[in-house]
Design an enzyme around this catalytic site. Sequence first.
Site, PDB file in Angstrom:
ATOM      1  N   SER A 132      12.478  -8.649  -5.050  1.00  8.35           N
ATOM      2  CA  SER A 132      11.294  -8.053  -4.427  1.00  8.35           C
ATOM      3  C   SER A 132      10.459  -7.249  -5.413  1.00  8.35           C
ATOM      4  O   SER A 132       9.458  -6.644  -5.049  1.00  8.35           O
ATOM      5  CB  SER A 132      11.712  -7.154  -3.262  1.00  8.35           C
ATOM      6  OG  SER A 132      12.528  -6.093  -3.733  1.00  8.35           O
ATOM      7  N   THR A 186      10.628  -2.451  -2.331  1.00  7.36           N
ATOM      8  CA  THR A 186       9.959  -1.758  -3.428  1.00  7.36           C
ATOM      9  C   THR A 186      10.990  -1.008  -4.248  1.00  7.36           C
ATOM     10  O   THR A 186      11.964  -0.505  -3.702  1.00  7.36           O
ATOM     11  CB  THR A 186       8.935  -0.735  -2.867  1.00  7.36           C
ATOM     12  OG1 THR A 186       7.990  -1.402  -2.043  1.00  7.36           O
ATOM     13  CG2 THR A 186       8.199  -0.019  -3.989  1.00  7.36           C
ATOM     14  N   THR A 201       6.401  -3.375  -7.020  1.00  9.61           N
ATOM     15  CA  THR A 201       6.822  -4.393  -6.058  1.00  9.61           C
ATOM     16  C   THR A 201       5.996  -5.660  -6.245  1.00  9.61           C
ATOM     17  O   THR A 201       4.893  -5.626  -6.807  1.00  9.61           O
ATOM     18  CB  THR A 201       6.640  -3.884  -4.613  1.00  9.61           C
ATOM     19  OG1 THR A 201       7.136  -4.848  -3.690  1.00  9.61           O
ATOM     20  CG2 THR A 201       5.172  -3.617  -4.304  1.00  9.61           C
ATOM     21  N   ARG A 253      -3.888  -9.327  -0.401  1.00  5.45           N
ATOM     22  CA  ARG A 253      -3.246  -8.216   0.282  1.00  5.45           C
ATOM     23  C   ARG A 253      -2.643  -7.244  -0.723  1.00  5.45           C
ATOM     24  O   ARG A 253      -1.987  -7.626  -1.670  1.00  5.45           O
ATOM     25  CB  ARG A 253      -2.152  -8.750   1.210  1.00  5.45           C
ATOM     26  CG  ARG A 253      -1.421  -7.675   2.022  1.00  5.45           C
ATOM     27  CD  ARG A 253      -0.085  -7.291   1.434  1.00  5.45           C
ATOM     28  NE  ARG A 253       0.701  -6.430   2.332  1.00  5.45           N
ATOM     29  CZ  ARG A 253       1.856  -5.861   2.022  1.00  5.45           C
ATOM     30  NH1 ARG A 253       2.371  -6.055   0.826  1.00  5.45           N
ATOM     31  NH2 ARG A 253       2.502  -5.100   2.897  1.00  5.45           N
ATOM     32  N   THR A 275       9.617   2.719   1.171  1.00  5.88           N
ATOM     33  CA  THR A 275       9.793   1.274   1.077  1.00  5.88           C
ATOM     34  C   THR A 275       9.818   0.693   2.484  1.00  5.88           C
ATOM     35  O   THR A 275      10.201   1.373   3.435  1.00  5.88           O
ATOM     36  CB  THR A 275      11.096   0.914   0.336  1.00  5.88           C
ATOM     37  OG1 THR A 275      11.198  -0.513   0.202  1.00  5.88           O
ATOM     38  CG2 THR A 275      12.325   1.426   1.065  1.00  5.88           C
ATOM     39  N   GLY A 276       9.385  -0.554   2.621  1.00  4.26           N
ATOM     40  CA  GLY A 276       9.412  -1.184   3.937  1.00  4.26           C
ATOM     41  C   GLY A 276       8.128  -1.894   4.271  1.00  4.26           C
ATOM     42  O   GLY A 276       7.471  -2.470   3.394  1.00  4.26           O
TER      43      GLY A 276
END
Length: 318
Positions: free
Chosen positions: A46, A178, A196, A206, A229-230
């Site tokens: 990631s 991340t 990330t 994006r 993160t998420g």
Amino acid sequence: LIPSPGGNSYLMLYNVAWDALQSGGSVLDAVEKGCARCETEQCDGSVGYGGSPDETGETTLDAMIMNGDTMEVGAVGDLKRIKNAVGVARAVMEYTSHTMLVGESASLFAENMGFIAEDLTTNKSMNIFSQWLKGNCQPNYRKNVFPDPSQYCGPYKPRATLQPNKMRRHANTHSHDTIGMLAIDQDGHVAAGTSTNGLTHKVPGRVGDSPIVGAGAYADSEAGAAAATGDGDVMMRFLPSYLAVELMRAGADPSTACKTAISRIKRHYSEFFGAIICANTTGHYGAACNKVPGLSQFRFMVANTESDAPLLKSVDCF
């Protein structure tokens, strides 16, 4: 402090960051070197090149770095062709008066600053992309378009009327993540950074929360630092890292600050996927996460003078 699913790559980047501090480097050096190692090692798939292809199969990168002494920030979003995203972010901070550069122009800036242009695509990322195409482009992040994005690939056109907003849940613990790093030295200098490759199958262009000041990370040497993160599209709407730091400034301990920041988001998006780490200027730390299927516990790593090696910590989500 680093969010971590564990693994040797995370240990290596921790050692790189800690060694930078121990050898007299600045907190910015520690954050940059740690995040850069994660980019090179493609942590968890990631971070860095060869992961999270967008709708066209291209991997793009987001990163930021923040100086808690001066409140200077450098960030890049939708960075193409450059592997060392956090390095470019620091270059934005040190060689321009800007805070963020994005897209093709960010890549050209990086090349002019001496960063090497390379293909960020790998066999693995192309396989992820080809399997996605074979699966009728599922999941994707389109809405209010035709053909029906829940069944078909694009190109898409806007519908004449907007449909009631329905939360389409694609989030899982491997679709996006991340590297977030917080560093505090013995003199109280604080820095934070993130890197990330964003959300897998994202709409081209994006930019997530990671390079957004106060969302992906925030640092203030008078209060502390935080990194998140998420699900960045949701989390950036609440600036959780900024909120957590301000709560610590007001006297909250790091764990409470983290939990409050997560709770603020949960009021509106109870099923969002996300976590945050926090540290204050005295070196105390904490973390919090939202409990959803696939995320019941959040792990992160800590290195300090009290231990000989990085320690893997965890918190139960709520």
